[in-house]
Enzyme design. Structure first.
Site, PDB file in Angstrom:
ATOM      1  N   TYR A  59       0.779  -1.177   0.010  1.00 44.25           N
ATOM      2  CA  TYR A  59       0.170   0.092   0.118  1.00 44.25           C
ATOM      3  C   TYR A  59       0.893   1.184   0.140  1.00 44.25           C
ATOM      4  CZ  TYR A  59      -4.248  -2.947   0.068  1.00 44.25           C
ATOM      5  OH  TYR A  59      -5.103  -3.680  -0.305  1.00 44.25           O
ATOM      6  N   ARG A  62       1.430   2.021  -3.493  1.00 47.38           N
ATOM      7  CA  ARG A  62       0.421   2.489  -4.277  1.00 47.38           C
ATOM      8  C   ARG A  62       0.019   3.824  -3.873  1.00 47.38           C
ATOM      9  NH1 ARG A  62      -3.937  -1.689  -3.636  1.00 47.38           N
ATOM     10  NH2 ARG A  62      -5.235  -0.470  -5.097  1.00 47.38           N
ATOM     11  N   HIS A 112     -14.623   1.429  -0.785  1.00 45.65           N
ATOM     12  CA  HIS A 112     -13.760   0.615  -0.278  1.00 45.65           C
ATOM     13  C   HIS A 112     -12.550   1.251   0.305  1.00 45.65           C
ATOM     14  CE1 HIS A 112     -15.221  -2.557  -3.566  1.00 45.65           C
ATOM     15  NE2 HIS A 112     -15.846  -2.831  -2.335  1.00 45.65           N
ATOM     16  N   CYS A 120      -6.316   3.732  12.646  1.00 53.28           N
ATOM     17  CA  CYS A 120      -5.514   3.392  13.948  1.00 53.28           C
ATOM     18  C   CYS A 120      -6.338   2.104  14.476  1.00 53.28           C
ATOM     19  CB  CYS A 120      -5.515   4.297  14.825  1.00 53.28           C
ATOM     20  SG  CYS A 120      -4.643   3.730  16.606  1.00 53.28           S
ATOM     21  N   CYS A 139       0.084   6.899  15.684  1.00 53.19           N
ATOM     22  CA  CYS A 139      -1.113   7.492  15.286  1.00 53.19           C
ATOM     23  C   CYS A 139      -1.224   8.964  15.998  1.00 53.19           C
ATOM     24  CB  CYS A 139      -2.265   6.647  16.013  1.00 53.19           C
ATOM     25  SG  CYS A 139      -4.013   7.402  16.208  1.00 53.19           S
ATOM     26  N   GLY A 178     -16.200   2.109 -15.773  1.00 52.94           N
ATOM     27  CA  GLY A 178     -15.144   1.646 -15.702  1.00 52.94           C
ATOM     28  C   GLY A 178     -14.965   0.546 -14.718  1.00 52.94           C
ATOM     29  N   THR A 179     -15.962  -0.337 -14.496  1.00 54.24           N
ATOM     30  CA  THR A 179     -15.824  -1.615 -13.448  1.00 54.24           C
ATOM     31  C   THR A 179     -16.292  -2.736 -14.361  1.00 54.24           C
ATOM     32  OG1 THR A 179     -16.593  -2.496 -11.440  1.00 54.24           O
ATOM     33  CG2 THR A 179     -18.136  -1.048 -12.714  1.00 54.24           C
ATOM     34  N   GLU A 206     -15.011  -2.411 -22.231  1.00 56.46           N
ATOM     35  CA  GLU A 206     -15.505  -3.514 -22.696  1.00 56.46           C
ATOM     36  C   GLU A 206     -16.789  -3.994 -21.887  1.00 56.46           C
ATOM     37  OE1 GLU A 206     -11.991  -5.775 -22.105  1.00 56.46           O
ATOM     38  OE2 GLU A 206     -12.359  -5.918 -20.138  1.00 56.46           O
TER      39      GLU A 206
HETATM   40  C1  BV8 Z   1     -18.066  -8.101   1.604  1.00 55.50           C
HETATM   41  C2  BV8 Z   1      -9.762  -1.962  -1.984  1.00 55.50           C
HETATM   42  C3  BV8 Z   1     -19.622  -8.719   3.349  1.00 55.50           C
HETATM   43  C4  BV8 Z   1      -8.340  -2.822  -1.732  1.00 55.50           C
HETATM   44  C5  BV8 Z   1     -10.986  -3.841  -2.942  1.00 55.50           C
HETATM   45  C6  BV8 Z   1     -17.941 -15.561  -3.692  1.00 55.50           C
HETATM   46  C7  BV8 Z   1     -19.182 -15.135  -4.721  1.00 55.50           C
HETATM   47  C8  BV8 Z   1     -19.366 -13.787  -4.652  1.00 55.50           C
HETATM   48  C9  BV8 Z   1     -18.817 -12.656  -3.593  1.00 55.50           C
HETATM   49  C10 BV8 Z   1     -17.793 -13.231  -2.876  1.00 55.50           C
HETATM   50  C11 BV8 Z   1     -17.556 -14.741  -3.104  1.00 55.50           C
HETATM   51  N1  BV8 Z   1     -16.620 -14.968  -2.114  1.00 55.50           N
HETATM   52  C12 BV8 Z   1     -16.273 -13.696  -1.191  1.00 55.50           C
HETATM   53  C13 BV8 Z   1     -17.126 -12.609  -2.025  1.00 55.50           C
HETATM   54  C14 BV8 Z   1     -17.091 -11.358  -1.495  1.00 55.50           C
HETATM   55  C15 BV8 Z   1     -16.180 -10.454  -1.882  1.00 55.50           C
HETATM   56  C16 BV8 Z   1     -16.007 -10.811  -3.461  1.00 55.50           C
HETATM   57  O1  BV8 Z   1     -16.976 -10.145  -4.077  1.00 55.50           O
HETATM   58  N2  BV8 Z   1     -15.118 -11.403  -3.999  1.00 55.50           N
HETATM   59  C17 BV8 Z   1     -14.998 -11.617  -5.444  1.00 55.50           C
HETATM   60  C18 BV8 Z   1     -13.405 -11.386  -5.724  1.00 55.50           C
HETATM   61  C19 BV8 Z   1     -15.801 -12.875  -6.071  1.00 55.50           C
HETATM   62  N3  BV8 Z   1     -16.329  -9.156  -1.649  1.00 55.50           N
HETATM   63  C20 BV8 Z   1     -16.045  -8.652  -0.463  1.00 55.50           C
HETATM   64  O2  BV8 Z   1     -15.151  -9.403   0.645  1.00 55.50           O
HETATM   65  C21 BV8 Z   1     -16.326  -7.423   0.054  1.00 55.50           C
HETATM   66  N4  BV8 Z   1     -16.774  -7.666   1.452  1.00 55.50           N
HETATM   67  O3  BV8 Z   1     -18.602  -8.922   0.724  1.00 55.50           O
HETATM   68  O4  BV8 Z   1     -18.488  -7.969   2.937  1.00 55.50           O
HETATM   69  C22 BV8 Z   1     -20.864  -8.025   2.908  1.00 55.50           C
HETATM   70  C23 BV8 Z   1     -21.521  -8.028   1.969  1.00 55.50           C
HETATM   71  C24 BV8 Z   1     -22.663  -7.042   1.544  1.00 55.50           C
HETATM   72  C25 BV8 Z   1     -22.675  -6.157   2.580  1.00 55.50           C
HETATM   73  C26 BV8 Z   1     -22.018  -6.099   3.517  1.00 55.50           C
HETATM   74  C27 BV8 Z   1     -21.043  -6.835   3.720  1.00 55.50           C
HETATM   75  C28 BV8 Z   1     -15.139  -6.255  -0.017  1.00 55.50           C
HETATM   76  C29 BV8 Z   1     -14.493  -6.163  -1.319  1.00 55.50           C
HETATM   77  C30 BV8 Z   1     -13.541  -5.227  -1.298  1.00 55.50           C
HETATM   78  C31 BV8 Z   1     -12.143  -5.514  -1.861  1.00 55.50           C
HETATM   79  N5  BV8 Z   1     -11.377  -4.201  -1.819  1.00 55.50           N
HETATM   80  N6  BV8 Z   1     -10.304  -2.844  -3.218  1.00 55.50           N
HETATM   81  C32 BV8 Z   1      -7.374  -2.161  -2.813  1.00 55.50           C
HETATM   82  O5  BV8 Z   1      -7.863  -1.535  -3.960  1.00 55.50           O
HETATM   83  O6  BV8 Z   1      -6.514  -2.575  -2.741  1.00 55.50           O
HETATM   84  S1  BV8 Z   1     -11.689  -4.652  -4.360  1.00 55.50           S
HETATM   85  C33 BV8 Z   1     -10.759  -3.745  -5.651  1.00 55.50           C
HETATM   86  O7  BV8 Z   1     -10.800  -4.614  -6.916  1.00 55.50           O
HETATM   87  C34 BV8 Z   1     -11.469  -2.411  -6.213  1.00 55.50           C
HETATM   88  O8  BV8 Z   1     -12.019  -1.885  -4.973  1.00 55.50           O
HETATM   89  C35 BV8 Z   1     -12.740  -3.145  -6.881  1.00 55.50           C
HETATM   90  O9  BV8 Z   1     -13.621  -3.230  -6.282  1.00 55.50           O
HETATM   91  C36 BV8 Z   1     -12.163  -4.237  -7.556  1.00 55.50           C
HETATM   92  C37 BV8 Z   1     -11.252  -4.341  -8.881  1.00 55.50           C
HETATM   93  O10 BV8 Z   1     -12.846  -3.935  -9.672  1.00 55.50           O
HETATM   94  P1  BV8 Z   1     -12.809  -2.749 -10.852  1.00 55.50           P
HETATM   95  O11 BV8 Z   1     -12.679  -1.558 -10.094  1.00 55.50           O
HETATM   96  O12 BV8 Z   1     -13.787  -3.084 -11.624  1.00 55.50           O
HETATM   97  O13 BV8 Z   1     -11.393  -2.926 -11.669  1.00 55.50           O
HETATM   98  P2  BV8 Z   1     -11.110  -4.050 -12.829  1.00 55.50           P
HETATM   99  O14 BV8 Z   1      -9.675  -3.914 -13.049  1.00 55.50           O
HETATM  100  O15 BV8 Z   1     -11.707  -5.348 -12.174  1.00 55.50           O
HETATM  101  O16 BV8 Z   1     -12.015  -3.628 -14.052  1.00 55.50           O
HETATM  102  C38 BV8 Z   1     -11.507  -2.500 -14.572  1.00 55.50           C
HETATM  103  C39 BV8 Z   1     -12.839  -2.313 -15.710  1.00 55.50           C
HETATM  104  O17 BV8 Z   1     -12.378  -1.061 -16.415  1.00 55.50           O
HETATM  105  C40 BV8 Z   1     -12.676  -3.337 -16.714  1.00 55.50           C
HETATM  106  O18 BV8 Z   1     -14.168  -3.520 -17.119  1.00 55.50           O
HETATM  107  C41 BV8 Z   1     -11.974  -2.635 -18.115  1.00 55.50           C
HETATM  108  O19 BV8 Z   1     -12.712  -3.135 -19.239  1.00 55.50           O
HETATM  109  C42 BV8 Z   1     -12.490  -1.071 -17.758  1.00 55.50           C
HETATM  110  N7  BV8 Z   1     -11.408  -0.212 -18.248  1.00 55.50           N
HETATM  111  C43 BV8 Z   1     -10.107  -0.457 -18.492  1.00 55.50           C
HETATM  112  N8  BV8 Z   1      -9.759   0.776 -18.944  1.00 55.50           N
HETATM  113  C44 BV8 Z   1     -10.926   1.604 -19.374  1.00 55.50           C
HETATM  114  C45 BV8 Z   1     -11.713   1.006 -18.682  1.00 55.50           C
HETATM  115  N9  BV8 Z   1     -13.111   1.578 -18.850  1.00 55.50           N
HETATM  116  C46 BV8 Z   1     -13.211   2.839 -19.327  1.00 55.50           C
HETATM  117  N10 BV8 Z   1     -12.237   3.374 -19.823  1.00 55.50           N
HETATM  118  C47 BV8 Z   1     -11.016   2.761 -19.765  1.00 55.50           C
HETATM  119  N11 BV8 Z   1      -9.788   3.689 -20.198  1.00 55.50           N
END
Ligand code: BV8
Length: 236
Positions: A59, A62, A112, A120, A139, A178-179, A206
């Site tokens: 971190y 980044r 996020h 802290c 802290c 963008g997600t 995409e």
């Molecule tokens: C939670 C901070 C309970 C850290 C991040 C099984 C099934 C379903 C869900 C789960 C499962 N097992 C576990 C889970 C839950 C889990 C989850 O979803 N896992 C996934 C892997 C399956 N989720 C969690 O644990 C979350 N917490 O569920 O708690 C709860 C539930 C409900 C209510 C309350 C509590 C917490 C998840 C948070 C993790 N932290 N970030 C850090 O940044 O270091 S996640 C991190 O990755 C980002 O924040 C973001 O969310 C994710 C990346 O996704 P994107 O932002 O979409 O980026 P990505 O690269 O994937 O895509 C980029 C897109 O942009 C692409 O589509 C591309 O085409 C496009 N793009 C590229 N260039 C361009 C563009 N578009 C336009 N213009 C361009 N130039």
């Protein structure tokens, strides 16, 4: 909301793709690696427990890198919309960079967390933080050497869920920008919005994993499709 009525209340969700053209690697485009780490191996409480130095360095790198980046035309267009939109508008971002704020957006919710905050684990206070955490600084509030990145890891509760769901319930328009729709609960917001009667629009390079749930998808780089959409919204 039908196509013809002008939306009043908008919820926007952004992901790493909106910051891609500012030079911040998206999770997918770097092959699921950030600084050569699989995000699941470093963005979890277990990883922090197992190897705090690895996670803190990940971190620190980044946090430093994002401060050298600039908002792009997509961030700036959303800031103009935020400033001029008379109805409700909530910009929910999954991103932990501060480019939306630096472009001028005000109604932003970092579900996020944020690179530029430290949390802290002793007193629970969050402080603005731009430097490294690897050398375990004290802290500012309680003096304990117990700071961690204020970032929501996998398995942790995202921030602002109540506020997000309340905004989605009132939304006439939900726009996802963008997600990839890979991470929940953010990836499920489009379905929640549809169930609440909102029109749903995807602006992305995409098709995302949730494309089927959008009434409309516009594909292209954010710096093209977002300013175009904002201009339409402000002319309508
Ligand atoms: C939670 C901070 C309970 C850290 C991040 C099984 C099934 C379903 C869900 C789960 C499962 N097992 C576990 C889970 C839950 C889990 C989850 O979803 N896992 C996934 C892997 C399956 N989720 C969690 O644990 C979350 N917490 O569920 O708690 C709860 C539930 C409900 C209510 C309350 C509590 C917490 C998840 C948070 C993790 N932290 N970030 C850090 O940044 O270091 S996640 C991190 O990755 C980002 O924040 C973001 O969310 C994710 C990346 O996704 P994107 O932002 O979409 O980026 P990505 O690269 O994937 O895509 C980029 C897109 O942009 C692409 O589509 C591309 O085409 C496009 N793009 C590229 N260039 C361009 C563009 N578009 C336009 N213009 C361009 N130039």
């Amino acid at each position: 909301m039908g196509d013809m009525e002008r939306p009043r209340n908008i919820v926007i969700l952004t992901g790493a793709g909106i910051s891609a053209e500012s030079g911040i690697d998206t999770f997918r485009d770097s092959g699921g690696l950030w600084e050569q780490h699989r995000v699941e191996d470093v963005a979890t409480p277990e990883a922090f427990e197992r190897d705090p130095n690895l996670v803190l360095r990940f971190y620190d790198l980044r946090r430093e890198a994002v401060q050298a980046k600039l908002p792009n035309f997509a961030h700036e267009a959303l800031a103009i919309l935020d400033a001029q939109w008379k109805g409700e508008l909530l910009l929910v971002t999954q991103n932990v960079d501060d480019l939306h704020e630096r472009a001028g957006s005000r109604r932003v919710l970092h579900m996020h967390g944020e690179h530029l905050n430290a949390w802290c684990t002793a007193c629970d206070r969050r402080s603005r933080w731009t430097g490294p955490l690897i050398d375990r600084p004290a802290c500012p509030a309680c003096g304990a050497r117990a700071l961690r990145p204020d970032v929501v890891w996998f398995g942790e509760m995202p921030y602002g869920m109540e506020r997000i769901y309340a905004a989605i319930r009132q939304a006439d328009l939900f726009v996802s920008i963008g997600t990839s729709g890979a991470v929940y609960p953010a990836a499920g917001f489009v379905r929640d919005a549809r169930e609440c009667g909102a029109r749903t629009l995807e602006l992305n390079l995409e098709p995302s994993q949730g494309s089927v749930w959008f009434h409309e998808s516009r594909l292209g780089p954010a710096t093209d499709v977002v300013p175009e959409w904002v201009a339409e919204m402000l002319q309508s």
